[in-house]
Scaffold this motif. Structure first.
Motif, PDB file in Angstrom:
ATOM      1  N   SER A 271     -50.488 -96.827  50.114  1.00 29.09           N
ATOM      2  CA  SER A 271     -49.813 -97.515  49.015  1.00 29.09           C
ATOM      3  C   SER A 271     -50.238 -98.982  49.017  1.00 29.09           C
ATOM      4  CB  SER A 271     -48.297 -97.418  49.188  1.00 29.09           C
ATOM      5  OG  SER A 271     -47.884 -98.141  50.346  1.00 29.09           O
ATOM      6  N   GLU A 272     -49.973 -99.681  47.921  1.00 27.37           N
ATOM      7  CA  GLU A 272     -50.369-101.088  47.824  1.00 27.37           C
ATOM      8  C   GLU A 272     -49.698-101.923  48.911  1.00 27.37           C
ATOM      9  OE1 GLU A 272     -49.898-102.800  44.007  1.00 27.37           O
ATOM     10  OE2 GLU A 272     -51.206-101.346  42.996  1.00 27.37           O
ATOM     11  N   ASP A 273     -48.436-101.652  49.180  1.00 26.30           N
ATOM     12  CA  ASP A 273     -47.724-102.401  50.225  1.00 26.30           C
ATOM     13  C   ASP A 273     -48.373-102.195  51.584  1.00 26.30           C
ATOM     14  OD1 ASP A 273     -45.962-103.361  48.388  1.00 26.30           O
ATOM     15  OD2 ASP A 273     -44.330-101.995  48.899  1.00 26.30           O
TER      16      ASP A 273
ATOM     17  N   GLU B   9     -51.643-104.008  51.987  1.00 27.86           N
ATOM     18  CA  GLU B   9     -51.440-105.413  52.333  1.00 27.86           C
ATOM     19  C   GLU B   9     -51.156-105.561  53.816  1.00 27.86           C
ATOM     20  OE1 GLU B   9     -48.481-107.237  49.920  1.00 27.86           O
ATOM     21  OE2 GLU B   9     -49.490-106.781  48.030  1.00 27.86           O
ATOM     22  N   ASN B  10     -50.334-104.662  54.355  1.00 29.89           N
ATOM     23  CA  ASN B  10     -50.048-104.700  55.795  1.00 29.89           C
ATOM     24  C   ASN B  10     -51.311-104.472  56.612  1.00 29.89           C
ATOM     25  OD1 ASN B  10     -47.347-105.114  55.325  1.00 29.89           O
ATOM     26  ND2 ASN B  10     -46.763-102.979  55.577  1.00 29.89           N
TER      27      ASN B  10
END
Length: 204
Positions: free
Chosen positions: A177-179, A182-183
């Motif tokens: 996922s996009e989140d 980022e992580n």
């Protein structure tokens, strides 16, 4: 974007920005949420557990125990079902999952106060050995240990401590996922030594 090389790790900030020079494998180690879609070689699995076997432990009690399952097996699905919802969202793609367990008492029935410490040392050994073989370990606290104990018939006197996702470094970051992307690409940080190392006496 396929992640496979140390250059990828450097570009994405996964190599530790250490204040003092340390062993290269420790600098390179991180906890990915993506892996190559490749089964871990059976001989290498044995190497990981051999590294664990030769860990230090209090009075050489060796209180660690492990249950592992490979993707595609019923046991793997049972293990996924024991993970937190967040961990299920990404760990379901790991080629291998593992439960880390410790024996709570000594053979004479007394509480083994250092059992968790010894399990941690053991997992440290395994993690560095895995890094040497380009295998990533992502240690997870998000596991329903009571459910895992029941699902895998862990006997009384043993305690499921954590779960671990394992796989070769690599994989397509766009599968996350996009989140989580980022992580995965965020710069790694640690608190400075002055906040946890004290010479002679405790300092606030």
């Amino acid at each position: 974007m396929i992640l496979t090389t140390e250059e990828d790790q450097i570009r994405l900030g996964n190599i530790a920005d250490n204040d003092y020079e340390i062993y290269a494998l420790l600098k390179q180690r991180y906890s990915p949420r993506i892996f190559k879609e490749e089964k871990i070689d059976s001989e290498q699995i044995k190497q990981l557990f051999e590294a664990a076997r030769w860990s230090a432990s209090s009075f050489n009690r060796q209180p660690w125990r492990f249950i592992y399952a490979e993707k595609g097996s019923k046991e793997y699905d049972k293990m996924v079902d024991c993970l937190s919802e967040f961990n299920q969202s990404w760990a379901v793609n790991a080629p291998m999952l593992m439960l880390a367990i410790y024996k709570e008492n000594t053979d004479d029935g007394k509480e083994n106060f250092h059992a968790l410490h010894d399990l941690g040392l053991c997992l440290g050994n395994m993690t560095v050995q895995a890094q040497y073989m380009d295998i990533a370990l992502h240690h997870m606290a998000g596991v329903d240990w009571k459910k895992a104990q029941k699902s895998f018939n862990v006997p009384k006197g043993y305690h499921v401590s954590s779960a671990i996702a394992l796989g070769y470094y690599g994989g397509d970051i766009e599968d996350l996922s996009e989140d989580l992307q980022e992580n995965e690409t965020a710069k790694r940080t640690r608190i400075p030594q002055k906040d946890f190392v004290f010479k002679g006496k405790w300092k606030d």
